[in-house]
Design an enzyme around this catalytic site. Sequence first.
Site, PDB file in Angstrom:
ATOM      1  N   TYR A 101       0.837  -1.195   0.000  1.00  0.00           N
ATOM      2  CA  TYR A 101       0.000   0.000   0.000  1.00  0.00           C
ATOM      3  C   TYR A 101       0.878   1.254   0.000  1.00  0.00           C
ATOM      4  O   TYR A 101       0.644   2.187  -0.772  1.00  0.00           O
ATOM      5  CB  TYR A 101      -0.913  -0.012   1.228  1.00  0.00           C
ATOM      6  CG  TYR A 101      -1.866   1.157   1.297  1.00  0.00           C
ATOM      7  CD1 TYR A 101      -3.101   1.102   0.652  1.00  0.00           C
ATOM      8  CD2 TYR A 101      -1.531   2.310   2.006  1.00  0.00           C
ATOM      9  CE1 TYR A 101      -3.978   2.163   0.720  1.00  0.00           C
ATOM     10  CE2 TYR A 101      -2.406   3.376   2.071  1.00  0.00           C
ATOM     11  CZ  TYR A 101      -3.633   3.305   1.425  1.00  0.00           C
ATOM     12  OH  TYR A 101      -4.491   4.365   1.488  1.00  0.00           O
ATOM     13  N   ALA A 102       1.895   1.243   0.818  1.00  0.00           N
ATOM     14  CA  ALA A 102       2.788   2.408   0.907  1.00  0.00           C
ATOM     15  C   ALA A 102       3.439   2.700  -0.440  1.00  0.00           C
ATOM     16  O   ALA A 102       3.566   3.856  -0.848  1.00  0.00           O
ATOM     17  CB  ALA A 102       3.853   2.178   1.974  1.00  0.00           C
ATOM     18  N   ASP A 152       0.469  19.037  -3.438  1.00  0.00           N
ATOM     19  CA  ASP A 152      -0.805  18.398  -3.140  1.00  0.00           C
ATOM     20  C   ASP A 152      -1.782  19.495  -2.767  1.00  0.00           C
ATOM     21  O   ASP A 152      -1.496  20.316  -1.886  1.00  0.00           O
ATOM     22  CB  ASP A 152      -0.655  17.409  -1.976  1.00  0.00           C
ATOM     23  CG  ASP A 152       0.275  16.256  -2.313  1.00  0.00           C
ATOM     24  OD1 ASP A 152       0.329  15.861  -3.495  1.00  0.00           O
ATOM     25  OD2 ASP A 152       0.935  15.750  -1.385  1.00  0.00           O
ATOM     26  N   GLU A 192      -4.311   9.914  -7.846  1.00  0.00           N
ATOM     27  CA  GLU A 192      -4.140  10.984  -6.858  1.00  0.00           C
ATOM     28  C   GLU A 192      -4.620  12.303  -7.451  1.00  0.00           C
ATOM     29  O   GLU A 192      -3.822  13.092  -7.980  1.00  0.00           O
ATOM     30  CB  GLU A 192      -2.664  11.124  -6.439  1.00  0.00           C
ATOM     31  CG  GLU A 192      -2.125   9.947  -5.638  1.00  0.00           C
ATOM     32  CD  GLU A 192      -0.801  10.261  -4.939  1.00  0.00           C
ATOM     33  OE1 GLU A 192      -0.271  11.378  -5.110  1.00  0.00           O
ATOM     34  OE2 GLU A 192      -0.314   9.374  -4.217  1.00  0.00           O
ATOM     35  N   HIS A 242      -2.625  15.590  -6.537  1.00  0.00           N
ATOM     36  CA  HIS A 242      -1.182  15.765  -6.730  1.00  0.00           C
ATOM     37  C   HIS A 242      -0.892  16.318  -8.130  1.00  0.00           C
ATOM     38  O   HIS A 242      -1.159  15.665  -9.135  1.00  0.00           O
ATOM     39  CB  HIS A 242      -0.478  14.414  -6.539  1.00  0.00           C
ATOM     40  CG  HIS A 242       1.015  14.464  -6.753  1.00  0.00           C
ATOM     41  ND1 HIS A 242       1.929  14.349  -5.717  1.00  0.00           N
ATOM     42  CD2 HIS A 242       1.760  14.615  -7.872  1.00  0.00           C
ATOM     43  CE1 HIS A 242       3.158  14.415  -6.201  1.00  0.00           C
ATOM     44  NE2 HIS A 242       3.085  14.579  -7.514  1.00  0.00           N
TER      45      HIS A 242
END
Length: 165
Positions: free
Chosen positions: A59-60, A79, A128, A131
């Site tokens: 996941y990281a 972000d 994302e 981002h």
Amino acid sequence: MPYTNEPFLRSAAAEAAQQLFAAAEAEAGLRLQSLSTYRSYNTQVRVYNDIVANRGQDYANRRSAQPGHSEHQTGLSIDIGSIPASCAFDPCFGDTAHGRWLADNAWRFGFHLRYPEGGTPVTGYDYEPWHFRYVGLELAAELHETGIPTLEEFFGLPPAPDYGN
Ligand SMILES: [Zn+2]
């Protein structure tokens, strides 16, 4: 600009971000805030290790970057969140008015949505919508006009699903 963590960007990216935020408010009445910008190697170590500890290595690797591999270390990435805060660092940000406006307009200020929906096999990152990477006006416009979704595809680079492993 409003922020949660004090923003640091390279000067061209900083000026562009200020223009982007001002335009969102002037054109659409949407207030934006900076959530994260430049992160040092040591900060990235902390961020990454926290995610590994809480959610595991796989996941990281999809949601953050291994230290030394984060775009945030370049001082070109930001972000972005909304005011009031909603869906911060969450894929649902892409469905908010703020997220949609950014997806449609960030290119006009030289920013590129770096980790698009469906791009995981190419970028190695989950979607994302918050981002953005400053790539300059010219390249951002070309990415927008061609509709090529990722920098990897634009530059003909191989996919990077395991970029840091
Ligand atoms: Zn980011």
